[in-house]
Design a protein around this motif. Structure first.
Motif, short mmCIF file in Angstrom:
data_model
loop_
_atom_site.label_atom_id
_atom_site.label_comp_id
_atom_site.label_asym_id
_atom_site.label_seq_id
_atom_site.Cartn_x
_atom_site.Cartn_y
_atom_site.Cartn_z
N ALA B 80 -45.06 50.06 57.94
CA ALA B 80 -44.16 49.49 57.26
C ALA B 80 -42.77 49.40 57.24
CB ALA B 80 -44.64 50.05 55.43
N ARG B 81 -42.25 50.13 58.11
CA ARG B 81 -40.39 49.76 58.71
C ARG B 81 -40.57 48.50 59.83
NH1 ARG B 81 -36.77 53.56 58.26
NH2 ARG B 81 -36.68 54.87 56.36
N VAL B 83 -43.44 46.39 60.25
CA VAL B 83 -43.76 44.55 60.15
C VAL B 83 -42.96 44.57 58.37
CG1 VAL B 83 -45.42 43.78 59.73
CG2 VAL B 83 -45.80 45.80 61.14
N CYS B 84 -41.99 44.02 57.88
CA CYS B 84 -40.97 43.80 56.44
C CYS B 84 -40.22 43.05 57.22
CB CYS B 84 -40.74 45.34 56.63
SG CYS B 84 -39.04 45.52 57.20
N GLU B 85 -40.79 42.52 55.90
CA GLU B 85 -39.74 41.48 55.90
C GLU B 85 -38.08 41.60 56.54
OE1 GLU B 85 -39.65 38.78 52.11
OE2 GLU B 85 -36.59 39.00 52.62
N ALA B 86 -37.29 42.31 56.04
CA ALA B 86 -36.23 42.46 56.84
C ALA B 86 -36.25 43.20 59.09
CB ALA B 86 -35.41 44.30 56.55
N SER B 87 -37.12 43.63 59.02
CA SER B 87 -37.31 43.83 60.44
C SER B 87 -37.44 42.42 61.30
CB SER B 87 -38.31 44.51 60.44
OG SER B 87 -38.81 43.97 61.54
N LEU B 88 -38.81 41.86 60.73
CA LEU B 88 -39.44 40.88 61.18
C LEU B 88 -38.11 39.56 60.96
CD1 LEU B 88 -42.87 40.42 60.42
CD2 LEU B 88 -42.05 41.32 62.14
N SER B 89 -37.39 38.94 60.01
CA SER B 89 -36.42 38.10 59.97
C SER B 89 -35.76 38.09 61.04
CB SER B 89 -36.17 38.60 58.75
OG SER B 89 -35.08 38.81 58.51
N LEU B 90 -35.61 39.89 61.83
CA LEU B 90 -34.44 39.33 62.35
C LEU B 90 -34.46 39.88 63.83
CD1 LEU B 90 -32.73 43.06 61.57
CD2 LEU B 90 -31.20 40.05 61.73
N PHE B 91 -36.04 39.62 64.13
CA PHE B 91 -37.10 39.39 65.23
C PHE B 91 -37.10 38.15 65.67
CE2 PHE B 91 -39.02 43.42 65.18
CZ PHE B 91 -38.39 43.88 66.65
N ILE B 151 -39.22 49.76 68.98
CA ILE B 151 -40.09 50.47 68.33
C ILE B 151 -39.46 52.07 69.39
CG2 ILE B 151 -41.84 51.50 67.89
CD1 ILE B 151 -42.94 48.72 67.44
N GLN B 152 -39.64 51.65 70.93
CA GLN B 152 -39.28 52.98 72.12
C GLN B 152 -37.76 52.96 71.91
OE1 GLN B 152 -40.30 50.39 75.47
NE2 GLN B 152 -42.28 51.46 75.00
N SER B 153 -37.18 52.75 71.28
CA SER B 153 -35.86 52.96 71.49
C SER B 153 -34.90 53.29 69.66
CB SER B 153 -34.08 51.68 70.68
OG SER B 153 -34.44 51.15 70.30
N GLY B 154 -36.03 53.48 68.95
CA GLY B 154 -35.79 54.63 68.04
C GLY B 154 -35.21 53.64 66.80
N ALA B 155 -35.61 52.61 66.93
CA ALA B 155 -34.56 51.49 65.44
C ALA B 155 -35.91 51.84 64.14
CB ALA B 155 -34.73 50.13 65.88
N PHE B 156 -36.49 52.13 64.18
CA PHE B 156 -37.88 52.48 63.11
C PHE B 156 -37.68 53.74 63.18
CE2 PHE B 156 -38.87 48.12 65.10
CZ PHE B 156 -37.86 47.57 63.94
N HIS B 158 -36.34 56.95 61.89
CA HIS B 158 -35.52 57.87 61.20
C HIS B 158 -36.63 58.64 60.29
CE1 HIS B 158 -34.26 53.62 61.08
NE2 HIS B 158 -34.23 53.52 60.42
N VAL B 159 -37.38 57.78 59.89
CA VAL B 159 -37.57 58.78 59.22
C VAL B 159 -38.89 59.64 59.58
CG1 VAL B 159 -40.25 59.01 57.30
CG2 VAL B 159 -38.42 57.73 56.85
N MET B 160 -39.31 59.44 60.39
CA MET B 160 -40.10 59.73 61.59
C MET B 160 -39.46 60.45 63.36
SD MET B 160 -41.95 59.45 64.17
CE MET B 160 -41.90 57.75 64.21
N ASP B 161 -39.63 62.28 63.61
CA ASP B 161 -39.34 61.36 64.99
C ASP B 161 -40.12 62.16 65.98
OD1 ASP B 161 -38.53 63.92 64.28
OD2 ASP B 161 -37.07 63.31 63.54
N HIS B 162 -40.02 62.53 67.35
CA HIS B 162 -40.81 63.64 67.75
C HIS B 162 -41.24 64.90 68.10
CE1 HIS B 162 -42.15 59.44 70.39
NE2 HIS B 162 -40.33 59.26 70.61
N LYS B 163 -39.65 64.82 67.81
CA LYS B 163 -39.27 66.73 67.09
C LYS B 163 -39.92 66.89 65.97
CE LYS B 163 -34.99 68.49 66.98
NZ LYS B 163 -33.36 68.70 67.02
N THR B 164 -40.27 65.92 64.66
CA THR B 164 -41.15 66.01 63.37
C THR B 164 -42.82 66.60 63.64
OG1 THR B 164 -39.48 65.08 62.08
CG2 THR B 164 -41.48 65.53 61.65
#
Lengths: 231, 231
Positions: B80-81, B83-91, B151-156, B158-164
């Motif tokens: 959802a982070r 595929v959303c307006e904020a993200s896709l508009s930047l792409f 996505i790989q750079s971790g831009a999306f 913040h909520v979820m990460d490899h450590k979690t």
């Protein structure tokens, strides 16, 4: 995996899994995993996440192609009617999937096996498993046997129909009166068919045949749209 | 279609449309159609409906594969982070698409060309056009160049990460303490890299290198997960 189920998939849908681990994952409810914590079993939630997106794309493409003039808003409405709990849970039952999901004892006692939400997820996770195992073309083949005939029969189209569709198409160019005329009745009383002609501004746009006048009108409208788009 | 745009697509993304009608449809806003009613032009809403579903599936599959232990709820949040307006508009802007959409005069005056909702739809309709013209593999290639690196750079994430992710994986089998240790600093001060080792119960699970300690920990956790799943 249950041998009978594998045989049913083969006999009914011509599906043989290469990797039955996908199928096992798809048919494992989280309540089952919770009761077998030490066995490192996966529940079907991740695979359902994937199956949901596969289904969404295939149905979207199907609608896009089969309703070439339907506005986006109607496509979205129609898709929502098709890809929803009420509908997918029925497809899961039609396919006999409810017999084979592994549930926890509590869920089983609560009649989880009949719960629409659970069955809907199950249908999507089956799609996810089939997609991972054999790709999108095989899923398309499965849906062509299960879901598409129901869509074609108009089971989801009460909101939207070819007549509305034709009207919207014609009215893009301003107000216009569309006229449906019964032109023929064919066959004996118990097996009657109706032929309807649709016209606008005195010009015949298409003809359709159906078992009821209403059905014939729908076909006429659909043919009119095809004719108009061929122009 | 604008020649400069066609050249940019070829130069920047190695994309040449077989049928530029798809591209034209994708780059036509409804406000433009409304101002050219007699020309039988299509707006991009239907093709966006399709592109949205294509994007959803590709991103779902990407996440499913790249986060093999992430629970469904987190996959859904992460998707959802992305595929959303904020993200896709930047792409859409990153790809320079905003220069080429055909708008009505009113929409243009209202700065529609900069409106995130419009740009988001545009990105999705471009995906739909590319899908219709060259299939899902070509879309995958385009996203591999545009969206996946972000996505790989971790831009999306913040909520979820490899450590979690690692923590959740390990704690399935009961409480466990996970330990991250800095084991090395590499390179000169202005170009330093850190090496971190992650362990649990005295057992080393993986190692990672990054430009910050935090980044190195993420990579270590990701490698640990890959190691654990390889078992």
């Amino acid at each position: 995996m249950n041998e009978l189920f594998l045989k049913e998939l083969k006999d009914d849908f011509n599906i043989s899994f290469n990797n039955t681990a996908y199928l096992e994952e798809a048919f494992t409810h989280s309540s089952y995993v919770n009761e077998h914590r030490n066995q490192n079993i996966k529940d079907n939630e991740r695979i359902e996440f994937l199956g949901d997106a596969v289904l969404e794309l295939i149905i979207s493409r199907y609608l896009f192609e089969h309703y070439p003039t339907l506005p986006e808003g109607h496509l979205t409405k129609l898709r929502a009617r098709i890809v929803c709990e009420a509908s997918l849970s029925l497809f899961a039952k039609d396919c006999g999937f409810d017999h084979y999901i592994r549930l926890g004892k509590g869920e089983e006692r609560m009649d989880g096996r009949k719960r629409p939400a659970l069955l809907c997820d199950l249908f999507e996770s089956f799609i996810g498993a089939l997609y991972l195992d054999q790709g999108i073309t095989k899923v398309l083949e499965f849906l062509n046997q299960t879901m598409f005939p129901k869509i074609q029969s108009g089971a989801f189209s009460h909101v939207m129909d070819h007549k509305t569709n034709l009207q919207e198409y014609l009215q893009k160019k301003g107000e216009i009166t569309i006229d449906y005329q019964l032109v023929e009745e064919i066959g004996p009383a118990h097996q009657k068919a109706f032929v309807v002609e649709v016209s606008a501004e005195g010009q015949i746009l298409g003809q359709g045949q159906g078992r009821t006048k209403k059905a014939a009108e729908q076909v006429a409208a659909e043919n009119a749209l095809l004719n108009l788009q061929g122009q």
